[in-house]
Write a protein that holds these residues in place. Structure first.
Motif, short mmCIF file in Angstrom:
data_model
loop_
_atom_site.label_atom_id
_atom_site.label_comp_id
_atom_site.label_asym_id
_atom_site.label_seq_id
_atom_site.Cartn_x
_atom_site.Cartn_y
_atom_site.Cartn_z
N GLY A 66 0.82 -1.20 0.00
CA GLY A 66 0.00 0.00 0.00
C GLY A 66 0.85 1.25 0.00
N LEU A 67 0.28 2.35 0.45
CA LEU A 67 1.00 3.61 0.54
C LEU A 67 0.77 4.25 1.89
CD1 LEU A 67 0.35 5.39 -2.91
CD2 LEU A 67 2.46 4.29 -2.13
N ARG A 68 1.81 4.86 2.41
CA ARG A 68 1.73 5.65 3.64
C ARG A 68 1.94 7.11 3.26
NH1 ARG A 68 0.73 6.40 9.27
NH2 ARG A 68 2.16 8.02 9.96
N SER A 76 -0.92 19.22 -3.63
CA SER A 76 -0.24 19.22 -4.93
C SER A 76 0.75 18.08 -5.04
CB SER A 76 0.47 20.56 -5.16
OG SER A 76 -0.46 21.61 -5.32
N ASP A 77 1.55 17.89 -3.99
CA ASP A 77 2.54 16.81 -4.03
C ASP A 77 1.87 15.44 -4.04
OD1 ASP A 77 4.60 18.61 -4.09
OD2 ASP A 77 5.11 18.42 -1.96
N PRO A 82 4.04 9.79 -8.40
CA PRO A 82 3.85 8.75 -9.43
C PRO A 82 3.17 7.49 -8.94
CG PRO A 82 6.19 9.02 -8.86
CD PRO A 82 5.46 10.17 -8.26
N GLU A 83 3.42 7.09 -7.68
CA GLU A 83 2.79 5.87 -7.17
C GLU A 83 1.30 6.10 -6.87
OE1 GLU A 83 4.09 2.65 -6.96
OE2 GLU A 83 5.42 3.76 -8.31
N PRO A 89 -5.44 6.14 -9.12
CA PRO A 89 -5.69 7.32 -9.95
C PRO A 89 -6.90 8.14 -9.50
CG PRO A 89 -6.17 5.27 -11.14
CD PRO A 89 -5.43 4.90 -9.91
N ALA A 90 -7.91 7.51 -8.92
CA ALA A 90 -9.07 8.29 -8.45
C ALA A 90 -8.67 9.27 -7.36
CB ALA A 90 -10.16 7.36 -7.94
N LEU A 91 -7.66 8.94 -6.57
CA LEU A 91 -7.20 9.85 -5.53
C LEU A 91 -6.54 11.07 -6.15
CD1 LEU A 91 -6.71 10.65 -2.62
CD2 LEU A 91 -4.72 9.10 -2.57
N THR A 92 -5.70 10.86 -7.15
CA THR A 92 -5.12 12.00 -7.85
C THR A 92 -6.20 12.88 -8.45
OG1 THR A 92 -2.98 10.98 -8.38
CG2 THR A 92 -3.78 12.63 -9.91
N GLN A 93 -7.18 12.28 -9.11
CA GLN A 93 -8.25 13.05 -9.73
C GLN A 93 -9.07 13.82 -8.70
OE1 GLN A 93 -10.36 10.02 -11.92
NE2 GLN A 93 -8.53 9.49 -13.10
#
Length: 330
Positions: A66-68, A76-77, A82-83, A89-93
């Motif tokens: 996963g990601l922490r 913005s960051d 990239p991960e 991708p829905a989180l970036t969007q």
């Protein structure tokens, strides 16, 4: 604005201790919501404890896959990482759909989750509001409520939570980590926000004086094929009137796994569990998608001027899931 003290924390334990020593203090990170509330007199802290420089500004992979995400990572960051773009991708969007570029450069992940409602009665100190003054009433029930809740509300409050980021994090079972004087803790995002009930002034389950230190996303392969769609009254720099974070795994024409969360329909990001149950194992077609939306929205209790949200959310569910299903066939 009330005069206030200011102190910059050098470490997490020190920040928690500073807030514990002053019950009228508040943590300050980006300040994009807190400072506005201070200007209008809704928040009147005696001291601000600046946590922006704490070492909580990294996005890292977890051993489980996963990601922490650190609490002071800027919006913005987060959106550019990239991960995040590859795995969720829905989180970036969702992040890019919120606010403006300048605000995203300042706003932080922890602050985003703690932002307060934008209900006009809450932000007008001359009006009653149960969130500001418990027991004073909720004028939105009989007044202006076209952008208010259709799910999970009560007679005590019908405001909606404004976060776009929180909707995507809810769809992917994120957990919020925090630190208190008694040590660390963690809350699933599904338990982080409290139901409105008769205590709308109690918005989260965070212990008193707790500092959010990060958010953990568990591994979710289905999230790699996900989308966030936001409907608003103007093209940019506007809060949602309805939104959806969705992910879909289709195999041999059937839905193997689905994730759905709604925004701008409740006092917290709304996980659409009933819709997910209808989708799982069913044909990936418009009929199934409509049935899933209807199952979730059966609990909706719209007010006189926001019933349009039921139709809006139904159409969003069908449209976004159809797009994801078509992508799976390519």
């Amino acid at each position: 604005m009330r005069e206030f003290g200011y102190q910059r924390a050098s470490d997490v334990a020190g920040a928690v201790a500073l807030l514990g020593a002053d019950p009228e203090a508040r943590f300050l990170a980006g300040g994009t919501n807190l400072v506005d509330l201070m200007k209008t007199g809704i928040e009147r802290p005696a001291r601000l404890v600046d946590v922006r420089e704490l070492p909580l500004d990294r996005v890292e992979s977890t051993p489980e896959g996963g990601l922490r995400i650190g609490a002071t990572v800027t919006n913005s960051d987060l959106a550019a990482h990239p991960e995040v773009r590859r795995r969720y991708p829905a989180l970036t969007q969702a992040v890019l759909a919120g606010a403006s570029g300048q605000l995203r450069n300042m706003a932080t992940v922890g602050g985003n989750l703690l932002q307060r409602t934008r209900c006009g009665y809450f932000t007008d100190v001359s009006r009653p509001c149960n969130k500001r003054r418990p027991g004073s009433g909720c004028p939105a029930v009989e007044g202006e409520h076209h952008n208010h809740a259709i799910l999970g509300a009560s007679d005590h409050c019908v405001a909606v939570h404004p976060s776009d980021m929180g909707v995507a994090l809810t769809a992917f079972d994120a957990a919020v980590s925090y630190e208190t004087a008694d040590g660390p803790g963690e809350l699933p995002l599904g338990e982080f926000y409290l139901p409105v009930g008769d205590t709308p002034h109690r918005e989260t389950a965070l212990p008193a004086g707790a500092l959010i230190t990060g958010v953990t996303l568990p591994p979710a392969p289905v999230a790699a094929r996900s989308r966030y769609r936001k409907v608003r009254e103007r093209a940019s720099y506007a809060f949602a009137i309805g939104s959806i974070a969705a992910a879909l795994d289709v195999r041999d024409g059937l839905v193997h796994e689905a994730r759905l969360a709604f925004g701008a329909v409740a006092s917290r990001p709304w996980r659409a569990h009933a819709a997910e149950r209808v989708l799982t194992g069913a044909p990936a077609d418009a009929e199934t998608f409509a049935a899933a939306a209807d199952a979730e929205l059966a609990a909706a209790k719209p007010l006189p001027h926001n019933g349009y949200k039921v139709t809006l959310m139904r159409n969003l569910v069908v449209a976004v899931l159809t797009e994801l299903a078509e992508e799976a066939d390519r």
